[in-house]
Design an enzyme around this catalytic site. Structure first.
Site, PDB file in Angstrom:
ATOM      1  N   ALA B  48       0.803  -1.222   0.000  1.00 32.33           N
ATOM      2  CA  ALA B  48       0.000   0.000   0.000  1.00 32.33           C
ATOM      3  C   ALA B  48       0.842   1.282   0.000  1.00 32.33           C
ATOM      4  CB  ALA B  48      -0.973  -0.023   1.185  1.00 32.33           C
ATOM      5  N   ARG B  85      -6.009  -0.234  -8.636  1.00 35.62           N
ATOM      6  CA  ARG B  85      -6.185  -1.130  -7.483  1.00 35.62           C
ATOM      7  C   ARG B  85      -7.231  -0.490  -6.585  1.00 35.62           C
ATOM      8  NH1 ARG B  85      -1.720  -4.488  -6.018  1.00 35.62           N
ATOM      9  NH2 ARG B  85      -3.350  -5.657  -4.986  1.00 35.62           N
ATOM     10  N   ASP B 237      -3.608  -2.574   4.056  1.00 35.32           N
ATOM     11  CA  ASP B 237      -3.908  -1.808   2.840  1.00 35.32           C
ATOM     12  C   ASP B 237      -4.928  -0.724   3.111  1.00 35.32           C
ATOM     13  OD1 ASP B 237      -3.031  -4.664   1.984  1.00 35.32           O
ATOM     14  OD2 ASP B 237      -2.589  -3.337   0.301  1.00 35.32           O
ATOM     15  N   LYS B 248      -3.836  -8.319   3.039  1.00 29.50           N
ATOM     16  CA  LYS B 248      -3.755  -9.442   2.100  1.00 29.50           C
ATOM     17  C   LYS B 248      -4.624 -10.611   2.535  1.00 29.50           C
ATOM     18  CE  LYS B 248      -1.810  -9.515  -0.860  1.00 29.50           C
ATOM     19  NZ  LYS B 248      -2.415  -9.106  -2.141  1.00 29.50           N
TER      20      LYS B 248
END
Lengths: 343, 343
Positions: B48, B85, B237, B248
């Site tokens: 991130a 993303r 993130d 994750k």
């Protein structure tokens, strides 16, 4: 549905090579004890019940190799087979059952008796798997009717399907029976690193027309948290008298997640998988396989335990060929105390 | 320690290509917005904080491509970058910070201002990572002293090391500081399917001389149960205002296991990773990546969620550049309410 092990010409033990699946369906003939031991070790056959059946045939084949077999041969054969995989109790159970049986007879009939006993174990495995399927399907059908879900969504780990037994399977047997009953199903299949036995599960479910989706082992918690899993069902390689379940590495993480999100966690196993000689899963030797199954990077090492232990309190119920049981010592000793392998 | 992103000739953004690592150390020059967007999308840069820094440079590069940039260009650039993303909040945060900054100036100076702001974000990331390292090391050193263990055994998931930031990292930064302090360490590294970012973690730990062992994602529960893990530390993130941690896929399973076995579960993150505009992790869009990352078997499908949400109550503490905080709304809003990205 296919069988995973059978005899040809009354002499060769034939197996479906599970290291070639799901890419290729190949059969392998095993003519010697050494070939049978190697097939178990390298996982051409796998799954606790099938390992047991294969090892039972291993005793027969080993005796045939010895021109006039003696008790010393029996000991060597036992040592060779038991050394292949330390964790699954069915292997020891099946080998010892054949050995006890032949020991009741004169040495001249040992080979015949051993093959007969191995056949018997194989046929009992078929019957036990089908019965596990019926009992498990009853349980899951109730879950389905109570939830009024349109599709019953099951998560499974590793392969405990027909490939892990002679046929039908353990954890997947209830799903095959549910399919016969017309219950709409979807199965989340953990890929099951490092050996990816989830691919075998996806392959056999697809062969039998059951909808399935492969996910990485990391993803099951997420889908449980988001309400996309109605039940988890797995097999076992050894279950202790208090109901601790030793099964493929990663099972424990799914059991913890199932508990956290209120999802039933079922274990399907034939009674030959109980080891009532030990109380706690912490007493089980956990096989560590070659680190190269994990990776072969030059700059780091790996550890590769093949199994873990799910504590009994995380297990909603044990589904066996004799019915459904709670995972506690009192229940299990009462039900299986007289038939389980002795210490 | 290496840097993951830098400028060459004052015009090309250069990155260490993380899809080539750990097998090859390759640098890639990114000269256009399209190249930068693609590098983020295919994960040549990942983590991130590093995604944020790269996207900040993306704004500058995108403005340079437009001969005389306008507000319309800014909108297009923002859309292009944000689409790469969806989950990591640092990306939006960094892009919006650069855009807000340039908007204060005449269009003729936008390119210079954007590069300066991107540099500033990069340098702040370096400082934040180092500071996370110090705060985290203090916490872990106390754990080490209290346990009187000979080696501090840490489990981590994915890669939140220097490769996930400009340098130092988030989850691994405390370990690099502990190494400087002479504390003996061993790190269990989850391989982190489907993309195996654990290999990146093992590679960078090995480069920095920290002992580590790669395990499959299935194995962490087993090692925690058997008392071989003293603490778990991961990155994030996006973390919500009540402290739900998006990270994750698979992080959740490790947090549940840590809770079950009484092991502290720490999350290390720069304050730019907080998204105080949302309360619950269930509001976060979870990126689903290409199923072919999981498998390409013809006979079954796959699902590939890239992240999951670890609920705040499973988080022992959040380690940030400003110190260590409890994962609850009151604490986080008080500490970060004025600096977090606006909704």
């Amino acid at each position: 549905m296919r069988r995973t092990i059978w005899l040809e010409d009354d002499e060769s033990v034939c197996i479906l090579d599970q290291t070639a699946l799901p890419l290729r369906e190949e059969c392998v003939r095993l003519k010697t004890l050494a070939e049978i031991a190697r097939a178990i070790e390298v996982m051409q056959v796998r799954g606790a019940p099938l390992i047991g059946v294969t090892a039972a045939y291993g005793v027969a084949v080993g005796l045939r190799e010895a021109a006039s077999p003696t008790a010393a041969n029996l000991n060597t054969i036992r040592r060779t087979l038991v050394a292949t995989r330390p964790t699954a109790v069915n292997l020891r159970w099946a080998v010892d059952r054949v050995i006890r049986r032949v020991a009741e007879h004169p040495t001249s009939s040992w080979v015949d008796i051993a093959f007969k006993e191995a056949h018997a174990i194989a046929e009992e495995d078929v019957a036990a798997s089908r019965s596990i399927g019926e009992h498990g399907a009853d349980l899951l059908e109730t879950l389905y009717r109570n939830k009024e879900a349109r599709t019953l969504r099951i998560l499974t780990h590793c392969n405990a399907g027909f490939l892990a037994t002679v046929t039908w399977g353990t954890a997947l047997a209830p799903l095959y029976v549910l399919k016969e009953r017309g219950i709409p199903l979807h199965v989340w299949v953990d890929e099951t690193r490092p050996r990816n036995q989830g691919y075998l599960t996806a392959w056999e479910l697809s062969q039998e027309g059951i909808s399935n989706t492969v996910i990485v082992d990391n993803a099951g918690g997420h889908f449980m948290q988001r309400g996309e899993v109605d039940a988890v069902i797995v097999g076992s390689d050894r279950t202790t008298r208090r109901g601790d379940v030793c099964n493929k590495i990663g099972t424990l993480l799914k059991a913890l997640a199932a508990r956290a999100y209120g999802i039933p966690f079922y274990v399907a196993l034939p009674s030959s998988t109980f080891d009532l000689s030990i109380e706690s899963g912490s007493e089980i030797e956990i096989e560590e396989r070659d680190p190269s199954e994990v990776h072969s990077l030059g700059f780091s090492t790996a550890r590769n335990p093949a199994f873990d232990v799910t504590e009994a309190h995380l297990v909603t119920a044990l589904i066996t060929e004799r019915g459904v049981f709670a995972a506690n010592e009192e229940t299990l000793v009462a039900a299986f105390g007289s038939t389980s392998p002795s210490p």
